[in-house]
Design a protein around this motif. Sequence first.
Motif, PDB file in Angstrom:
ATOM      1  N   ALA A 157      38.772  36.187  45.046  1.00 15.44           N
ATOM      2  CA  ALA A 157      37.511  36.829  44.662  1.00 15.44           C
ATOM      3  C   ALA A 157      37.723  37.876  43.575  1.00 15.44           C
ATOM      4  CB  ALA A 157      36.859  37.467  45.881  1.00 15.44           C
ATOM      5  N   GLN A 158      38.853  38.597  43.627  1.00 13.07           N
ATOM      6  CA  GLN A 158      39.143  39.602  42.599  1.00 13.07           C
ATOM      7  C   GLN A 158      39.450  38.948  41.254  1.00 13.07           C
ATOM      8  OE1 GLN A 158      42.118  41.632  45.050  1.00 13.07           O
ATOM      9  NE2 GLN A 158      40.927  43.526  44.895  1.00 13.07           N
ATOM     10  N   TRP A 159      40.185  37.808  41.269  1.00 10.99           N
ATOM     11  CA  TRP A 159      40.440  37.084  40.026  1.00 10.99           C
ATOM     12  C   TRP A 159      39.110  36.638  39.410  1.00 10.99           C
ATOM     13  CZ3 TRP A 159      44.731  38.477  38.336  1.00 10.99           C
ATOM     14  CH2 TRP A 159      45.946  38.379  39.027  1.00 10.99           C
ATOM     15  N   VAL A 160      38.217  36.106  40.257  1.00 15.90           N
ATOM     16  CA  VAL A 160      36.917  35.646  39.776  1.00 15.90           C
ATOM     17  C   VAL A 160      36.139  36.793  39.134  1.00 15.90           C
ATOM     18  CG1 VAL A 160      34.656  34.753  40.502  1.00 15.90           C
ATOM     19  CG2 VAL A 160      36.752  33.716  41.399  1.00 15.90           C
ATOM     20  N   LYS A 161      36.185  37.958  39.759  1.00 15.52           N
ATOM     21  CA  LYS A 161      35.447  39.114  39.216  1.00 15.52           C
ATOM     22  C   LYS A 161      36.047  39.569  37.889  1.00 15.52           C
ATOM     23  CE  LYS A 161      33.441  43.572  40.464  1.00 15.52           C
ATOM     24  NZ  LYS A 161      33.264  44.586  41.515  1.00 15.52           N
ATOM     25  N   LEU A 162      37.364  39.578  37.779  1.00 17.27           N
ATOM     26  CA  LEU A 162      37.992  39.964  36.517  1.00 17.27           C
ATOM     27  C   LEU A 162      37.575  39.025  35.381  1.00 17.27           C
ATOM     28  CD1 LEU A 162      41.640  40.851  37.639  1.00 17.27           C
ATOM     29  CD2 LEU A 162      39.939  42.435  36.723  1.00 17.27           C
ATOM     30  N   ALA A 163      37.443  37.724  35.688  1.00 20.15           N
ATOM     31  CA  ALA A 163      37.106  36.738  34.665  1.00 20.15           C
ATOM     32  C   ALA A 163      35.612  36.691  34.365  1.00 20.15           C
ATOM     33  CB  ALA A 163      37.580  35.349  35.098  1.00 20.15           C
ATOM     34  N   HIS A 164      34.799  37.319  35.210  1.00 18.83           N
ATOM     35  CA  HIS A 164      33.344  37.263  35.042  1.00 18.83           C
ATOM     36  C   HIS A 164      32.923  37.989  33.766  1.00 18.83           C
ATOM     37  CE1 HIS A 164      29.069  37.500  35.948  1.00 18.83           C
ATOM     38  NE2 HIS A 164      29.276  36.630  36.931  1.00 18.83           N
ATOM     39  N   ARG A 165      32.042  37.376  33.011  1.00 16.38           N
ATOM     40  CA  ARG A 165      31.685  37.934  31.700  1.00 16.38           C
ATOM     41  C   ARG A 165      30.686  39.080  31.785  1.00 16.38           C
ATOM     42  NH1 ARG A 165      34.278  35.266  27.983  1.00 16.38           N
ATOM     43  NH2 ARG A 165      34.997  33.147  28.462  1.00 16.38           N
ATOM     44  N   GLN A 166      30.003  39.231  32.908  1.00 12.30           N
ATOM     45  CA  GLN A 166      29.091  40.360  33.066  1.00 12.30           C
ATOM     46  C   GLN A 166      29.679  41.461  33.941  1.00 12.30           C
ATOM     47  OE1 GLN A 166      27.751  37.037  33.224  1.00 12.30           O
ATOM     48  NE2 GLN A 166      27.186  37.414  31.091  1.00 12.30           N
ATOM     49  N   PHE A 167      30.402  41.087  34.994  1.00 14.30           N
ATOM     50  CA  PHE A 167      30.889  42.073  35.960  1.00 14.30           C
ATOM     51  C   PHE A 167      32.384  42.365  35.840  1.00 14.30           C
ATOM     52  CE2 PHE A 167      27.178  40.046  37.992  1.00 14.30           C
ATOM     53  CZ  PHE A 167      26.365  41.162  38.085  1.00 14.30           C
ATOM     54  N   GLY A 168      33.057  41.699  34.917  1.00 10.07           N
ATOM     55  CA  GLY A 168      34.493  41.915  34.741  1.00 10.07           C
ATOM     56  C   GLY A 168      34.857  42.008  33.277  1.00 10.07           C
ATOM     57  N   ILE A 169      36.081  41.621  32.968  1.00  4.44           N
ATOM     58  CA  ILE A 169      36.549  41.645  31.574  1.00  4.44           C
ATOM     59  C   ILE A 169      35.992  40.452  30.820  1.00  4.44           C
ATOM     60  CG2 ILE A 169      38.604  41.622  30.110  1.00  4.44           C
ATOM     61  CD1 ILE A 169      40.121  42.704  32.645  1.00  4.44           C
ATOM     62  N   GLY A 170      35.982  39.298  31.489  1.00  5.21           N
ATOM     63  CA  GLY A 170      35.490  38.064  30.883  1.00  5.21           C
ATOM     64  C   GLY A 170      36.602  37.232  30.291  1.00  5.21           C
ATOM     65  N   ALA A 171      36.734  35.985  30.768  1.00  9.21           N
ATOM     66  CA  ALA A 171      37.767  35.084  30.246  1.00  9.21           C
ATOM     67  C   ALA A 171      37.573  33.691  30.807  1.00  9.21           C
ATOM     68  CB  ALA A 171      39.167  35.589  30.604  1.00  9.21           C
ATOM     69  N   ASP A 172      38.093  32.708  30.061  1.00 11.65           N
ATOM     70  CA  ASP A 172      38.154  31.340  30.587  1.00 11.65           C
ATOM     71  C   ASP A 172      39.277  31.216  31.614  1.00 11.65           C
ATOM     72  OD1 ASP A 172      36.075  30.340  28.929  1.00 11.65           O
ATOM     73  OD2 ASP A 172      37.488  30.120  27.263  1.00 11.65           O
ATOM     74  N   GLN A 173      40.407  31.858  31.326  1.00  9.77           N
ATOM     75  CA  GLN A 173      41.552  31.834  32.236  1.00  9.77           C
ATOM     76  C   GLN A 173      42.272  33.184  32.232  1.00  9.77           C
ATOM     77  OE1 GLN A 173      41.681  28.941  29.934  1.00  9.77           O
ATOM     78  NE2 GLN A 173      40.951  27.439  31.411  1.00  9.77           N
ATOM     79  N   ILE A 174      43.023  33.402  33.300  1.00 13.74           N
ATOM     80  CA  ILE A 174      43.897  34.569  33.420  1.00 13.74           C
ATOM     81  C   ILE A 174      45.334  34.071  33.350  1.00 13.74           C
ATOM     82  CG2 ILE A 174      44.638  36.452  34.932  1.00 13.74           C
ATOM     83  CD1 ILE A 174      41.752  36.279  36.163  1.00 13.74           C
ATOM     84  N   LEU A 175      46.136  34.675  32.480  1.00 10.52           N
ATOM     85  CA  LEU A 175      47.538  34.285  32.301  1.00 10.52           C
ATOM     86  C   LEU A 175      48.438  35.383  32.849  1.00 10.52           C
ATOM     87  CD1 LEU A 175      47.343  33.060  28.586  1.00 10.52           C
ATOM     88  CD2 LEU A 175      46.737  31.802  30.666  1.00 10.52           C
ATOM     89  N   ILE A 176      49.406  34.984  33.655  1.00  8.13           N
ATOM     90  CA  ILE A 176      50.299  35.945  34.294  1.00  8.13           C
ATOM     91  C   ILE A 176      51.736  35.683  33.847  1.00  8.13           C
ATOM     92  CG2 ILE A 176      51.162  36.824  36.492  1.00  8.13           C
ATOM     93  CD1 ILE A 176      48.520  35.877  37.752  1.00  8.13           C
ATOM     94  N   VAL A 177      52.370  36.713  33.286  1.00  4.58           N
ATOM     95  CA  VAL A 177      53.764  36.646  32.846  1.00  4.58           C
ATOM     96  C   VAL A 177      54.663  37.051  34.012  1.00  4.58           C
ATOM     97  CG1 VAL A 177      55.453  37.469  31.170  1.00  4.58           C
ATOM     98  CG2 VAL A 177      53.032  37.293  30.522  1.00  4.58           C
ATOM     99  N   GLU A 178      55.625  36.189  34.351  1.00 10.14           N
ATOM    100  CA  GLU A 178      56.535  36.472  35.455  1.00 10.14           C
ATOM    101  C   GLU A 178      57.963  36.143  35.064  1.00 10.14           C
ATOM    102  OE1 GLU A 178      53.613  35.618  39.288  1.00 10.14           O
ATOM    103  OE2 GLU A 178      55.007  34.056  38.651  1.00 10.14           O
ATOM    104  N   ARG A 179      58.894  36.569  35.906  1.00 10.62           N
ATOM    105  CA  ARG A 179      60.295  36.186  35.714  1.00 10.62           C
ATOM    106  C   ARG A 179      60.446  34.709  36.078  1.00 10.62           C
ATOM    107  NH1 ARG A 179      62.935  40.879  34.792  1.00 10.62           N
ATOM    108  NH2 ARG A 179      62.099  42.772  35.762  1.00 10.62           N
ATOM    109  N   PRO A 180      61.340  33.984  35.401  1.00 13.56           N
ATOM    110  CA  PRO A 180      61.464  32.550  35.657  1.00 13.56           C
ATOM    111  C   PRO A 180      62.180  32.247  36.972  1.00 13.56           C
ATOM    112  CG  PRO A 180      63.147  33.242  34.113  1.00 13.56           C
ATOM    113  CD  PRO A 180      62.274  34.450  34.356  1.00 13.56           C
ATOM    114  N   SER A 181      61.923  31.061  37.489  1.00 19.29           N
ATOM    115  CA  SER A 181      62.652  30.579  38.658  1.00 19.29           C
ATOM    116  C   SER A 181      63.504  29.367  38.310  1.00 19.29           C
ATOM    117  CB  SER A 181      61.672  30.209  39.783  1.00 19.29           C
ATOM    118  OG  SER A 181      60.767  29.208  39.364  1.00 19.29           O
ATOM    119  N   ARG A 182      63.339  28.836  37.089  1.00 19.96           N
ATOM    120  CA  ARG A 182      64.128  27.684  36.640  1.00 19.96           C
ATOM    121  C   ARG A 182      65.155  28.119  35.606  1.00 19.96           C
ATOM    122  NH1 ARG A 182      59.926  22.653  35.601  1.00 19.96           N
ATOM    123  NH2 ARG A 182      58.623  22.950  37.450  1.00 19.96           N
ATOM    124  N   GLU A 183      66.316  27.512  35.682  1.00 24.34           N
ATOM    125  CA  GLU A 183      67.377  27.779  34.705  1.00 24.34           C
ATOM    126  C   GLU A 183      66.937  27.267  33.338  1.00 24.34           C
ATOM    127  OE1 GLU A 183      72.168  26.885  34.079  1.00 24.34           O
ATOM    128  OE2 GLU A 183      71.153  26.309  35.940  1.00 24.34           O
TER     129      GLU A 183
END
Length: 288
Positions: A34-60
């Motif tokens: 629900a929080q991701w949805v609100k962040l992506a909402h164009r009226q009640f959040g930041i607004g976006a088609d997608q949210i991209l998350i940068v993380e440390r890799p798990s594959r060599e």
Amino acid sequence: MSSRNLRFTKMHGAGNDFIVLDGIHQDLTGISKAQWVKLAHRQFGIGADQILIVERPSREGAEFKYRIINADGNEVEQCGNGSRCFVRFVRAKGLTQNTTVQVEVAHTILSLTENPDGQVTVNMGPPILGTEKIPFTPMNLSSKQEAQATLYQLQTSEGSFWIHPVSMGNPHGVQIVNDVDHHPVATQGPVLESHPAFPKKMNAGFMQIISAHEIKLRVFERGSGETLACGTGACAAVVSGIMQNKLSSPVTVHTRGGDLIIEWDGNPEHPVMMTGPAVTVFEGEVSI
């Protein structure tokens, strides 16, 4: 209930817009759908088609991992325009000095290169054409052959459509239309997206062929609706067109948000290359 602040960057690739979050230097655990949805909402959040998350890799062999969350809060496997923004983000934030970055996504490792002109080229890997791997279930659908492509007829409440199932790490159904600007994408997109032949739903692509090296494209993305551009959709459309002997590499793909250049030699074992823009719009901090 306690709150916390998240630092974010708003970016877009040919109008396909994203919230990009550094998940290496800030804690993103426990954020609800629900929080991701609100962040992506164009009226009640930041607004976006997608949210991209940068993380440390798990594959060599990967420098980073990135996860993609659609505007509906569901995580998906791949996002071509997002991958271009990803490499611009990690370089701008000083997370890497490399101009070519190996990035882990759900199904593979992508190679992303920031070019001297600011454009970004992504090695999207080979297309996935096997029906089970897309995933696509032919069931008892009518089919026909167009050169190397097998097209299937989908029956929907909006009519019947011949589509070519292709995956670029996420499932697409590509159809050729006469006039994409006036095509009823808003009504056909939702019924195609949820067609039972695609057990994980699909991104519905509507392609108008201008010439052997030029197309117009609109994509109704699963979980986001129609976007101004779709990188994996552009790749899938060009693959489909080349397999039907209607297109030849390289192909300029005109989307409503800008142009992408797609290259593929027609060999199903060889990668699809995508080049296009990646732009930072603004940065900020939001409390959740």
